[in-house]
Design a protein around this motif. Structure first.
Motif, PDB file in Angstrom:
ATOM      1  N   THR A  63       0.851  -1.224   0.061  1.00 55.44           N
ATOM      2  CA  THR A  63      -0.009   0.021  -0.098  1.00 55.44           C
ATOM      3  C   THR A  63       0.826   1.301   0.171  1.00 55.44           C
ATOM      4  OG1 THR A  63      -0.019  -0.035   2.287  1.00 55.44           O
ATOM      5  CG2 THR A  63      -1.850  -1.328   1.247  1.00 55.44           C
ATOM      6  N   ALA A  66       0.170   3.812   4.100  1.00 54.01           N
ATOM      7  CA  ALA A  66      -0.944   3.372   4.819  1.00 54.01           C
ATOM      8  C   ALA A  66      -0.636   2.025   5.418  1.00 54.01           C
ATOM      9  CB  ALA A  66      -2.299   3.594   4.144  1.00 54.01           C
ATOM     10  N   VAL A  67      -1.270   1.895   6.456  1.00 53.63           N
ATOM     11  CA  VAL A  67      -1.110   0.461   7.219  1.00 53.63           C
ATOM     12  C   VAL A  67      -2.427  -0.075   7.447  1.00 53.63           C
ATOM     13  CG1 VAL A  67      -0.594   1.527   9.594  1.00 53.63           C
ATOM     14  CG2 VAL A  67       0.098  -0.993   8.843  1.00 53.63           C
ATOM     15  N   ILE A  68      -2.830  -1.244   7.526  1.00 55.23           N
ATOM     16  CA  ILE A  68      -3.693  -1.794   7.606  1.00 55.23           C
ATOM     17  C   ILE A  68      -3.684  -2.785   8.714  1.00 55.23           C
ATOM     18  CG2 ILE A  68      -5.778  -3.391   6.764  1.00 55.23           C
ATOM     19  CD1 ILE A  68      -4.961  -2.492   3.969  1.00 55.23           C
ATOM     20  N   SER A 197      -7.304  -1.242  14.900  1.00 51.53           N
ATOM     21  CA  SER A 197      -8.273  -1.643  14.044  1.00 51.53           C
ATOM     22  C   SER A 197      -9.526  -0.826  14.085  1.00 51.53           C
ATOM     23  CB  SER A 197      -8.524  -3.072  13.993  1.00 51.53           C
ATOM     24  OG  SER A 197      -9.498  -3.367  13.206  1.00 51.53           O
ATOM     25  N   ALA A 200      -9.251   2.669  12.990  1.00 54.41           N
ATOM     26  CA  ALA A 200      -8.991   2.570  11.437  1.00 54.41           C
ATOM     27  C   ALA A 200     -10.449   2.583  11.033  1.00 54.41           C
ATOM     28  CB  ALA A 200      -8.261   1.295  10.908  1.00 54.41           C
ATOM     29  N   LEU A 214     -10.477  -4.191   6.478  1.00 57.38           N
ATOM     30  CA  LEU A 214      -9.353  -3.714   5.408  1.00 57.38           C
ATOM     31  C   LEU A 214      -9.380  -2.160   5.943  1.00 57.38           C
ATOM     32  CD1 LEU A 214     -10.056  -5.495   2.163  1.00 57.38           C
ATOM     33  CD2 LEU A 214      -8.291  -6.114   3.610  1.00 57.38           C
ATOM     34  N   SER A 215      -9.996  -1.497   6.672  1.00 57.62           N
ATOM     35  CA  SER A 215      -9.571  -0.171   7.321  1.00 57.62           C
ATOM     36  C   SER A 215      -8.416   0.063   7.506  1.00 57.62           C
ATOM     37  CB  SER A 215     -10.565   0.023   8.235  1.00 57.62           C
ATOM     38  OG  SER A 215     -12.002  -0.081   8.075  1.00 57.62           O
ATOM     39  N   TRP A 216      -7.935   1.212   7.080  1.00 55.24           N
ATOM     40  CA  TRP A 216      -6.331   1.548   7.108  1.00 55.24           C
ATOM     41  C   TRP A 216      -6.130   2.860   7.936  1.00 55.24           C
ATOM     42  CZ3 TRP A 216      -9.212   2.019   2.588  1.00 55.24           C
ATOM     43  CH2 TRP A 216      -9.393   3.268   2.207  1.00 55.24           C
ATOM     44  N   ASP A 218      -3.576   6.396   7.760  1.00 49.07           N
ATOM     45  CA  ASP A 218      -2.611   6.899   7.059  1.00 49.07           C
ATOM     46  C   ASP A 218      -1.351   7.052   8.095  1.00 49.07           C
ATOM     47  OD1 ASP A 218      -4.335   7.421   4.952  1.00 49.07           O
ATOM     48  OD2 ASP A 218      -5.050   9.456   5.722  1.00 49.07           O
ATOM     49  N   GLY A 224      -1.748   6.404  12.870  1.00 47.80           N
ATOM     50  CA  GLY A 224      -0.920   5.591  12.057  1.00 47.80           C
ATOM     51  C   GLY A 224       0.426   5.521  12.705  1.00 47.80           C
ATOM     52  N   HIS A 281       2.728  -5.570   3.574  1.00 43.91           N
ATOM     53  CA  HIS A 281       1.697  -6.362   4.594  1.00 43.91           C
ATOM     54  C   HIS A 281       2.068  -7.757   4.123  1.00 43.91           C
ATOM     55  CE1 HIS A 281      -0.074  -2.517   4.523  1.00 43.91           C
ATOM     56  NE2 HIS A 281      -0.769  -2.567   5.822  1.00 43.91           N
TER      57      HIS A 281
END
Length: 400
Positions: A63, A66-68, A197, A200, A214-216, A218, A224, A281
């Protein structure tokens, strides 16, 4: 509905490549869903893939900035560690020897949800800055109590014999005794995953229900940055868990390792791909850059592989993290029985100290087929055969 509350996928899905055949459709669909995220750049699906939360287990996703949290996983930094000892294998295989190794495992490991040591283990990870997030700050004492423990689910500690054929590992080719462990960041890692989570998901109300996991976050946002710092700390903590397990068992037996191999497989890394920095990821996937060593287990009655990565760019330098499940825990508990499982374990020369029916060999894919499906991702440099296996007792809630 305005654009702030409406999900707008990529104009064209991010490309991904799949390894292995006959993967369950739901896991493939999860990969497709992830590649439709506006932050997605590229993906890969490993041959051990199966259903997960958001991203499938065995899913790799790159991605932009951004991190999920759920693409890293609930058990942040779940990892493998293998230590090799230069002692005769017969010491492990004979009855009196096996009893001594059993005593060491029983004394120096803890399994089960909430398990902890009354006399806390010591490790330099406790000297790190645990105030990087409110969750790690408030959980430091709990993390200390659980340091050196393995939890439940598919986590294990086992002795076995390892056959080393490669001359580049720094030891003479041959057959040795080895200790292998699989566990992660325990309760603190789970708390980090749950908290961030939730943040997110609150940040992305536009995502439909089937994409909510799958919410991320920033990476420029406060949440973040906190999550990333907490994830990195959980990586160090999970490594410390394994270090303690191996240190105390080896000390109990008077052993010194001649080789160590270890790796994360639930984590996110900042890496350069396609000429840009991306967040990669690997949820249930092993780093497999050129020359990178890793451990890919099978089941309690099938071999694990020590591998060297080939740096395949199409897989985002990744490989499978294991054999992969073919049967849910609920189905395993209702369809399988210990008579058949014990018969197979006896044939394979495995002594099982404890485990649930939902972790017997029949619930996993054939590891040799999985390895065959990713021969362009890794090469095998050694094989480990389990002989003495300990997992969480039956009935424990899985934490994997």
């Amino acid at each position: 509905m305005n654009n702030e509350t409406q999900f707008i996928p990529r104009a064209t899905p991010a490309p991904y490549r799949q390894w292995g055949e006959d993967l369950e459709p739901v896991s493939v669909q999860q990969m497709v869903n992830a590649c439709n995220l506006p932050i997605a750049e590229r993906g890969a699906l490993m041959p051990d893939a199966h259903l997960g939360y958001g991203l499938p287990i065995g899913g790799v996703l790159a991605t932009r900035n951004a991190v999920i949290p759920y693409a890293v996983g609930v058990d942040i930094a779940c990892r493998m560690k293998l230590s090799v000892y230069d002692i005769p294998v017969k010491r492990l295989l004979r009855d009196e020897g096996r009893g001594r190794f059993t005593e060491a495992i029983q004394a120096e490991t803890k399994f089960g949800v909430g398990s902890f040591f009354r006399e806390k283990r010591e490790h330099e990870v406790l000297d790190r800055d645990w105030s990087v997030s409110p969750i790690t700050r408030d959980s430091k004492d709990k993390a200390w109590k659980q340091l050196g423990t393995s939890g439940s689910g598919n986590h294990f500690v086992e002795f076995g014999e390892i056959q080393i054929a490669d001359t580049s590992l720094g030891v003479e080719p041959g057959t040795y005794v080895a200790l292998m462990s699989h566990s992660g960041s325990r309760g603190t890692g789970a708390n980090v995953a749950a908290h961030y989570s939730k943040l997110a998901r609150a940040a992305h109300p536009e995502l439909p229900k089937d994409l909510a996991h799958l919410s991320w976050l920033d990476l420029d946002s406060e949440a973040g940055q906190q999550y990333w710092a907490a994830m990195e700390l959980m990586g160090e903590y999970a490594a410390a868990n394994h270090a303690c397990i191996h240190k105390y068992i080896a000390a109990n037996l008077g052993l010194e390792p001649i080789l160590d191999v270890e790796n994360h497989h639930n984590f996110a890394w900042k890496e350069e791909h396609d000429g840009q920095e991306l967040v990669v990821h690997r949820k249930g996937a092993t780093p497999a850059g050129t020359g990178v060593l890793g451990v890919i287990p099978g089941s309690m009655a099938s071999p694990a592989y020590v591998v060297r990565g080939k740096g395949n760019a199409d897989s985002l330098n990744s490989a499978s993290h294991g054999a992969g499940r073919v049967m849910s825990r609920k189905k395993a508990s209702s369809k399988l029985n210990w008579k058949d499982a014990n018969q197979l374990l006896k044939v394979r020369g495995v002594t099982l100290l404890s485990a649930g029916l939902d972790e017997v060999p029949f619930v996993y894919k054939d590891i040799d087929e999985v390895m065959g499906a990713q021969s362009d991702l890794v090469e095998s440099v050694a094989r480990f055969f389990p002989r003495l296996v300990k997992m969480a007792p039956a009935g424990e809630r899985p934490e994997d």
